[in-house]
Design an enzyme around this catalytic site. Structure first.
Site, PDB file in Angstrom:
ATOM      1  CG  HIS A 287      32.050  32.906  49.262  1.00 19.03           C
ATOM      2  ND1 HIS A 287      33.410  32.977  49.462  1.00 19.03           N
ATOM      3  CD2 HIS A 287      31.857  32.980  47.919  1.00 19.03           C
ATOM      4  CE1 HIS A 287      34.007  33.085  48.279  1.00 19.03           C
ATOM      5  NE2 HIS A 287      33.088  33.093  47.333  1.00 19.03           N
TER       6      HIS A 287
ATOM      7  CG  ASP B 248      33.776  32.764  42.370  1.00 19.50           C
ATOM      8  OD1 ASP B 248      33.832  33.823  43.030  1.00 19.50           O
ATOM      9  OD2 ASP B 248      34.230  31.685  42.780  1.00 19.50           O
TER      10      ASP B 248
HETATM   11 MN    MN Z   1      33.344  33.256  45.175  1.00 13.84          MN
END
Ligand code: MN
Length: 355
Positions: free
Chosen positions: A198, A318
């Protein structure tokens, strides 16, 4: 009231309306798949406090990132219960796969980071035990101590039942292809559990070029930092050492799918290139999957679908940084066959994360 607060209240109101109407199931009538979202963010108060301490002690140690979180965002991130589930219901998300908010524990000293990682994993496992049908999760580790990190992967995956590992990219300006981090790659491969790579604020070597216009953040820096990390892995030969390792990239592969042909051409035709046994694109096709997080755009979806095929794309949002309902509306309407959507929403996540 700011936009985030307004959106949160709107989601909560939608959730209440859905509950009142008896639509308790997040699964949409008529759809024969489960909507799993693979890049959904959480943290724990202890990590937020430790970040605040670090920033207070040494304002230069953490680029602006840790100081810009609004209270509503903090509240959403630490909520591993009713508020999060209401937001999921409002957006028709059946299951979130949770990963720690960037930069995780990677900015702390090795022992503090290792301790906070264990705490985060225990909390996450508790939340999953309370809501096994709604949450799965990825282990937090502190790569600052690679051997302890490898042990924590084993404890979190085999012991706590977590579904993979999330690493917020570089650690102290270093990358996972460096040999000192190989115990982490080895542990993940041995447990057949994926590493979610990430983004975070770019390392010092890159940061200087990104200070203007807030380029360092989600606007641009996150993507080029994570893509650079991924290309380092492709060019370093680590997949010869760990051929079964799976790396997950968010944001539609952080742009790497767009570059695969050029990576192959340049790496095979110019002098001085590192020699790997296989082409970069071959490693990418075998060792990477990508997630749609915060990249809800048909042209890039259809491009990645044509390059990688439906089995290497996973749905993700997200949350809480990208809008969940926008994401599911987009994927529901995406110009792909229903069977491919089922893979992207459900089957690929089940396979990759052993759900
Ligand atoms: Mn993220």
């Amino acid at each position: 009231m700011d936009n985030a607060r307004r959106a949160f209240l709107r989601n909560a109101a939608l959730a209440s309306a859905a509950l009142a109407a008896g639509r308790l199931s997040a699964q949409d009538a008529g759809s024969d798949f489960t909507r799993i979202a693979a890049e959904e963010t959480f943290t724990i108060p202890e990590v937020l406090e430790a970040l605040a301490d670090l920033v207070a002690r040494d304002p230069d140690s953490v680029p602006p990132y840790a100081t810009i979180l609004e209270p509503e965002m903090s509240a959403a991130l630490v909520d591993l219960g009713a508020g999060r589930i209401a937001a999921m219901d409002a957006a028709r998300i059946d299951k979130q796969i949770l990963g720690i908010w960037s930069p995780g524990v990677q900015v702390f000293g090795a022992s503090q980071g290792t301790e906070l990682a264990r705490l985060a994993n225990d909390r996450l496992a508790e939340a999953i035990r309370r809501h096994p049908d709604r949450f799965a999760g990825l282990a937090t580790i502190a790569p600052q101590d690679p051997d302890a990190a490898a042990q924590e992967i084993e404890r979190a995956v085999s012991g706590l039942g977590l579904n993979g590992v999330l690493i917020n990219s570089h650690t102290n300006n270093e990358f996972l292809d460096q040999r000192k981090y190989w115990p982490i790659l080895e542990a993940a491969e041995a447990l057949q559990t994926p590493i979610y790579l990430h983004p975070r604020i770019p390392p010092a070597q890159m940061y200087g070029a990104l200070t203007d216009y807030t380029l360092y953040g989600a606007l641009w820096g996150f993507g080029i930092e994570a893509s650079t990390h991924a290309v380092r892995l492709l060019m370093s030969g680590v997949f010869e050492q760990f051929p079964q390792l799976t790396i997950v990239l968010g944001h539609m592969g952080e742009g790497v799918p767009f570059w695969l042909s050029r990576l192959d051409v340049i790496s095979s035709s110019r002098p001085g290139m590192p020699s790997t046994a296989r082409r970069p694109s071959e490693y990418f096709m075998d060792n990477f999957v990508i997630v749609t997080s915060a990249m809800f755009w048909d042209p890039v979806l259809t491009f990645c679908h044509s390059v990688l095929g439906p089995e290497r794309i996973l749905f993700g949002i997200d949350y809480p940084f990208a809008p969940s309902a926008v994401a599911t509306r987009w994927m529901d309407a995406a110009p792909l066959p229903a069977a491919d959507k089922r893979m992207i929403y459900q089957e690929n996540a089940e396979r990759v994360f052993s759900l």
